[in-house]
Design an enzyme around this catalytic site. Structure first.
Site: not given
Length: 614
Positions: A2, A27, A75, A101-102, A487, A491, A494, A510, A609
């Site tokens: 947040c 955030r 968030w 936040n937390g 990666e 991307k 996301e 496999h 983020k």
């Protein structure tokens, strides 16, 4: 997670709060709110589900006056995103208001005890429980707000960054932190509070970073006082910000993510600046020089990270093992901290984090430190928690990264880790000078090569238009290109919400080969290297099953082009440095697909983020 912003001073608080919330929206962006105390003493509190722009519209014709206030963009953790669960939250009487936040891990037991004592709650959040507890302690023990906050936080288990107001005292703002970042900007008879420096930079460059279990008591036109949870006063350490305002603006780009992709030639160069001199065959990493002997004697390196930083760690594994001949294990920090890992005192632990605030990585650091290991940090944010918790380390100098999907942070991390691995290898004598010089010269050319890849943007955009409606993607690479495949898939997931998986190319047969048909696009990193012929064989296996191939190849490669449906040509690069170049077209591909699908590129759903909670 947040975003927190606060102000106390002479100017109207609301414009500062709203502008700050826009800067912090990366955030968290599922709901937001502000609270100010008007000159009449009334509390103006407004919050709503949605973006900060929704809050602006909601408050447009309302009383938002006051020269003290706090704001929050959320968030969600406890409780779904809605108006009720949005911050700020008020105490039982409605006098005290708090943003947070937390995660308060023991909020359930605290809540049940408060209920027994007559408290009623409106939201599903842990935050509302904390503000009720603060008020109860303040009233029962007849304490000032700052001392009540200290007393309440002693009962709390978990992580927090908080800002607290009491409408009965419009001349005081209380803040505190543990495990979540909080910075105080010191102006001229005014103070600013935020989760990071981005909302503060246009007002002042003088800041104080709160340490864990510290409480800041900020009085109007008075000095800042800091106390710890033992109620002992701590002298504030004021330092100057190096951040520039232009760095956190879009600069004419449609999205922060696109701007940050295009900043990579500069950010890679900045991460090498002052550290690399190929002509003299010198790599100078001042942050770790005191721990160089431990690096040279290390029998094992543990790399701990999450998400994109974990992929950078995988690239480092190849580099350290190939050149420095040191065994490397790359661990998800979230798993490492819970699986009772074996850690030796002569281990080197490299912790990687863009924000320097990743909760799982911080916890893993503390675990490794408790076992006597040497901890080296690689992060992007000066003064961050990881920078302070590690024994030594190197900043990446990527500059602020606002887009939630990390791009330039990855290449900056890989750059710093490459310098680290080559330096250790040369000092150990496992990398001969001729090869060492060759790699350093090659590393110096990377920014130019990335700049050349960025000129392929339009070609990448055309490929994106073909596959924008795909439901699945497969990404394949071998050796150094395997982490790039991971990666690239991350991307795409996301920001476009297309299911994508990254695999070592040899593993395709496999299991994943069962997925391939004419509807399956497969991205193959097929640059020249030791496994080139084997990757060609994999491409033939895909073609035999009518898969659609997008190949990242070296310039002029006709062999792959004859088999692939689409190719993206990148400059030829030493195999061990290919990730710095080959990842860029994959970033662009994901970006354009997401834009074409109408996705919010900078603020993808359900993501934030900086993950400062478990």
């Amino acid at each position: 997670m947040c975003g927190i912003v606060g102000y106390i001073g002479k100017r109207q608080a609301t414009p500062v709060l709203l502008k700050g919330l826009h800067r912090l929206e990366y955030r968290g962006y599922d709901s937001s709110g502000i609270a100010t105390i008007a000159a009449t003493g009334s509390l103006n509190l407004y919050k709503c589900k949605g973006k900060v722009s929704d809050l602006e519209n909601f408050t447009e014709k309302k009383d938002v006056s006051g020269t003290i206030g706090i704001g929050h963009t959320r968030w969600a953790t406890h409780g779904e995103p809605n108006d009720t669960n949005a911050h700020p939250h008020t105490s039982q009487s409605g006098s005290i208001v708090l943003i947070h936040n937390g995660i308060i891990e023991n909020y359930t037991s605290i809540k049940e005890n408060l209920k027994k004592r007559g408290h009623t709650f409106q939201s599903q959040t842990d935050t509302e429980v904390l503000v009720h507890l603060i008020e109860e302690i303040k009233t029962k023990d007849n304490l000032k707000l700052g001392h009540a906050v200290i007393s309440a936080l002693k009962q709390v288990v978990g992580a927090y960054a908080i800002a607290v107001l009491d409408k009965s005292n419009p001349n005081e703002l209380i803040v505190a932190k543990k495990g979540s970042p909080l910075v105080i900007g010191v102006g001229d008879d005014e103070y600013f509070v935020a989760s990071d420096a981005s909302p503060i930079i246009e007002y002042t460059k003088n800041v104080v970073y709160l340490e864990d279990e510290q409480v800041g008591i900020i009085k109007r036109e008075g000095e800042l006082k800091i106390r710890n949870l033992k109620d002992k006063e701590v002298t504030p350490y004021v330092q100057a910000l190096e951040l520039e305002l232009e760095a956190i603006e879009k600069g004419g780009y449609d999205h922060f993510m696109l701007k940050e992709i295009y900043e990579q030639p500069r950010s890679i160069r900045d991460s090498m600046r002052g550290r690399l001199n190929a002509d003299k065959a010198v790599v100078q990493l001042g942050g770790i020089v005191d721990y160089e002997p431990k690096f040279l004697k290390a029998k094992r390196i543990l790399i701990i990270a999450c998400g994109t930083s974990w992929h950078a760690g995988l690239v480092a594994e190849y580099l350290f093992e190939e050149y420095a001949r040191i065994p490397v294990e790359v661990e998800y920090a979230s798993e490492f901290r819970y699986r009772n890992p074996i850690i030796y005192e002569d281990d080197i632990v490299i912790a990687i984090s863009q924000s320097g605030e990743t909760a799982d990585t911080l916890a893993a650091i503390e675990l490794a430190k408790s076992k006597g290991a040497t901890i080296i940090g690689v992060c992007n944010v000066v003064g961050s928690s990881i920078a302070r918790a590690t024994h030594a380390g190197s900043y990446t100098h990527a500059g602020p990264e606002i887009g939630v999907a990390s791009t330039k942070a990855f290449t900056a991390q890989v750059t710093v880790l490459t310098l680290m691995a080559l330096h250790v290898a040369y000092k150990k004598g496992t990398l001969v000078e001729s090869r060492y010089r060759q790699l350093l010269y090659e590393l110096e050319t990377i920014p130019e090569k990335v700049d050349k890849v960025l000129k392929l943007d339009n070609a990448t955009k055309k490929i994106a238009s073909v596959f924008k409606n795909a439901r699945n993607f497969l990404y394949l690479g071998r050796g150094y290109s395997f982490p790039v495949a991971l990666e690239g898939a991350l991307k795409l997931k996301e920001i476009s919400y297309i299911h994508a998986e990254g695999y070592p190319a040899a593993e395709m047969k496999h299991g994943p080969i069962a997925l391939i048909d004419e509807e399956m696009p497969v991205v193959v990193i097929a640059t020249k290297g030791a496994n080139y012929e084997k990757v060609l064989s994999t491409i033939q296996e895909i073609k035999a099953r009518k898969g659609k191939i997008i190949a990242v190849v070296n310039e002029g490669d006709k062999e792959v082009a004859n088999s692939a449906d689409y190719t993206i040509e990148i400059p030829e690069t030493d195999e061990s440095l290919v990730p710095l170049v080959s990842v860029v077209p994959l970033q662009l591909l994901s970006y354009h697909i997401a834009v074409m699908r109408g996705c919010n590129v900078d603020q993808p759903r359900n993501l934030a983020k900086s993950v400062t909670v478990e």
